[in-house]
Every structure is written in C-alpha cells, then in structure tokens.
Design an enzyme around this catalytic site. Structure first.
Site, PDB file in Angstrom:
ATOM      1  N   LEU A   1      27.032  95.753  32.303  1.00 39.05           N
ATOM      2  CA  LEU A   1      27.525  95.798  33.675  1.00 39.05           C
ATOM      3  C   LEU A   1      28.886  96.479  33.753  1.00 39.05           C
ATOM      4  CD1 LEU A   1      26.576  92.177  34.861  1.00 39.05           C
ATOM      5  CD2 LEU A   1      25.241  94.292  35.064  1.00 39.05           C
TER       6      LEU A   1
ATOM      7  N   SER B   1      29.988  98.425  27.664  1.00 39.05           N
ATOM      8  CA  SER B   1      28.533  98.286  27.698  1.00 39.05           C
ATOM      9  C   SER B   1      28.105  97.495  28.926  1.00 39.05           C
ATOM     10  CB  SER B   1      28.031  97.576  26.434  1.00 39.05           C
ATOM     11  OG  SER B   1      28.566  96.265  26.353  1.00 39.05           O
TER      12      SER B   1
ATOM     13  N   LYS C   1      30.881  79.831  34.220  1.00 38.34           N
ATOM     14  CA  LYS C   1      30.559  80.670  35.373  1.00 38.34           C
ATOM     15  C   LYS C   1      30.732  79.901  36.683  1.00 38.34           C
ATOM     16  CE  LYS C   1      29.557  84.430  33.116  1.00 38.34           C
ATOM     17  NZ  LYS C   1      30.411  85.628  33.238  1.00 38.34           N
TER      18      LYS C   1
ATOM     19  N   CYS D   1      34.351  91.834  33.395  1.00 37.74           N
ATOM     20  CA  CYS D   1      32.959  91.841  32.942  1.00 37.74           C
ATOM     21  C   CYS D   1      32.807  91.315  31.519  1.00 37.74           C
ATOM     22  CB  CYS D   1      32.364  93.246  33.014  1.00 37.74           C
ATOM     23  SG  CYS D   1      32.021  93.822  34.685  1.00 37.74           S
TER      24      CYS D   1
ATOM     25  N   SER E   1      27.741  84.124  37.718  1.00 36.99           N
ATOM     26  CA  SER E   1      26.322  84.210  37.356  1.00 36.99           C
ATOM     27  C   SER E   1      25.545  83.235  38.228  1.00 36.99           C
ATOM     28  CB  SER E   1      26.122  83.836  35.874  1.00 36.99           C
ATOM     29  OG  SER E   1      24.755  83.632  35.572  1.00 36.99           O
TER      30      SER E   1
ATOM     31  N   TYR F   1      27.966  77.961  29.256  1.00 34.87           N
ATOM     32  CA  TYR F   1      27.932  79.158  30.112  1.00 34.87           C
ATOM     33  C   TYR F   1      27.942  78.760  31.579  1.00 34.87           C
ATOM     34  CZ  TYR F   1      26.444  83.848  31.592  1.00 34.87           C
ATOM     35  OH  TYR F   1      26.374  85.094  32.163  1.00 34.87           O
TER      36      TYR F   1
ATOM     37  N   THR G   1      20.621  94.234  30.544  1.00 35.21           N
ATOM     38  CA  THR G   1      21.856  94.515  29.830  1.00 35.21           C
ATOM     39  C   THR G   1      21.564  94.509  28.329  1.00 35.21           C
ATOM     40  OG1 THR G   1      22.411  92.164  29.782  1.00 35.21           O
ATOM     41  CG2 THR G   1      23.217  93.449  31.667  1.00 35.21           C
TER      42      THR G   1
ATOM     43  N   ASP H   1      38.197  96.570  25.927  1.00 34.37           N
ATOM     44  CA  ASP H   1      37.079  96.009  25.173  1.00 34.37           C
ATOM     45  C   ASP H   1      37.491  95.857  23.719  1.00 34.37           C
ATOM     46  OD1 ASP H   1      34.300  95.472  24.237  1.00 34.37           O
ATOM     47  OD2 ASP H   1      33.737  96.303  26.188  1.00 34.37           O
TER      48      ASP H   1
END
Length: 252
Positions: free
Chosen positions: A17, A15, A162, A84, A145, A158, A193, A36
């Site tokens: 990106l 899913s 990142k 990803c 990110s 997060y 997304t 995945d």
C-alpha cells in the site's frame, strides 16, 4: 491541499500500500520521501518516482527523528504523513502451548501502533510550526484495518493496534484542529499486498469470494487513490474510512 511540490513522508513506502501511495502522490507532483527498512527496495521505488529513500525504523525515536530531519533538509517541511509501515503474525491468546507470550503481543503493537504514533508526533511538530498552506498546515494519515472492527481469532495484537489507530484519528484531529493539521484514517479490507503474494491461488480466490462487491481482492492503487482524495479534500478530518468492498470479516 495541492500536492504539486508538496513534501510527503510515506512509511512502509517500499512495498504494498505504501509503494502504491508513493507512486500515486508523486504522479501529482509531490516530493515523496520513502521511509522504510527495506533499503534496496526503497531505493528502487524512489528512483522510479523521482523521490527520496531513507532508512527508518518507525519504532525508534532516534531513527524516526533522523529520517524526518533528512527529508526536511532535502524537500522542506513535510505537509503529509502517510503511515503504512506495519505487519502482523497471528497467534491465539491461549493456544496449545498455553498463553501467548507477552512479547508476541507487544512486538506487533509496537510496530503498528507505537510506530505510527512515533512518526505522527514528530511530523505534527514540524507541521504545527510551519506557515499555513491556505487554510491548513498539514495532514496525518493512519492505516488502520477492518480488523479494528471485526477482529479475527488469532489476531488479538493486530486488532488492538489497529483499533487504537482508529480511535486516535478523532482525538488527534481535535488536538491539532487549532493549528490547521488534519488527521484521518483508512481501514483497508483484504488487499493484494506482498503478504498475500505468498498465498496459493486457491487461498486468494477463497478470500476474494468473501467480498460482496467488487468480488475480488482490493488493489493497492485503490488505496492510493483514496489517499490522494483525502489530501485534496480539506473537509475530511477526524474520520476513519473503510475501504473494503462491503466485506465483514468472519471469526476465522
């Protein structure tokens, strides 16, 4: 690197990106393996692009090793890894209920940072042992990110994960340089997304309004196009490219 018949691993390729990247690279002739945990969706994407769907929990050494082995047996040694797989759940370091539970921090870091590193170490080992393709042996891509640079309130875990991925790009590029394995990162801004599909049109419009130009949310296909260019351009190494329409995240 020429993508035609080149084995590629894409984590989180079912899913967002990752899916867009799988479609883009497969269109250039790459032999794409989608790694995945969403297997129904992964199989659908793989069938659409003529690829391979493999179950993979990136945080598990055993699951990652098994998936990479299966991909190698089907397609050969992967020469490109696109990380990803990731996700986040916002939480303040100190909120109304007190300090953030440590597990809330470590679970996000485990998925985004440790998971990407887990895949990178295993894929790199295969690339290093393989014969060169021209002047290089492979490419590892991290999805960082813009949060790595402008972490917002409530996104400590997060941001930390990142930011670490952004830092890893140059370190690993230097370590693998002698083997001809490149390491790059892309730091996307606000993209449309699955996470944003659940947001109301008003929220989406508000987010888009904060982006200078183009004054809209990013398209996954634009991320995928950048990945394709990085693969093709061997002089790109050890860098993290912001893909954000010149946006800079506000504190909240």
């Amino acid at each position: 690197m020429n993508l035609d018949q080149t084995p590629v691993l894409i984590t989180g390729g079912a899913s967002g990106l990752g899916e867009a990247t799988a479609v883009q690279l497969a269109a250039q002739g790459a032999k794409v393996a989608i790694l995945d945990i969403q297997m129904d969706r992964a199989r659908e994407v793989a069938q659409r692009i003529g690829g391979l769907a493999l179950h993979c929990d990136v945080t598990s050494p055993e699951s990652a090793e098994q998936a990479i082995t299966q991909a190698r047996e089907a397609h050969g040694v992967a020469r490109v890894l696109v990380n990803c797989a990731g996700g986040a759940k916002g939480r303040r370091v100190v909120g109304k209920d007190g300090p953030m539970p440590l597990e809330a921090f470590t679970s996000v870091v485990n998925l985004n940072l440790f998971g990407s590193f887990n895949m990178a170490r295993l894929a790199a080992a295969d690339m290093i042992a393989a014969d060169p393709l021209g002047e290089e042996r492979g490419l590892i891509l991290f999805t960082s990110s813009v949060a790595a640079y402008e972490g917002q309130i409530g996104q400590a875990a997060y941001t930390a994960a990142k930011g670490a991925l952004a830092a890893l790009a140059i370190q690993m590029a230097r370590e693998f340089a002698q083997f001809g394995v490149r390491v790059m990162g892309v730091a996307p801004g606000i993209f449309l997304t699955p996470l944003l599909y659940t947001a109301t049109p008003e929220v989406q419009q508000s987010l888009a309004a904060s982006i200078p130009f183009p004054n809209r949310l990013g398209k996954p296909e634009e991320f995928a196009a950048l990945i394709e260019h990085i693969v093709a351009n061997p002089y790109l190494n050890g860098e993290v490219i912001r893909l954000d329409g010149a946006t800079r995240l506000a504190p909240r």
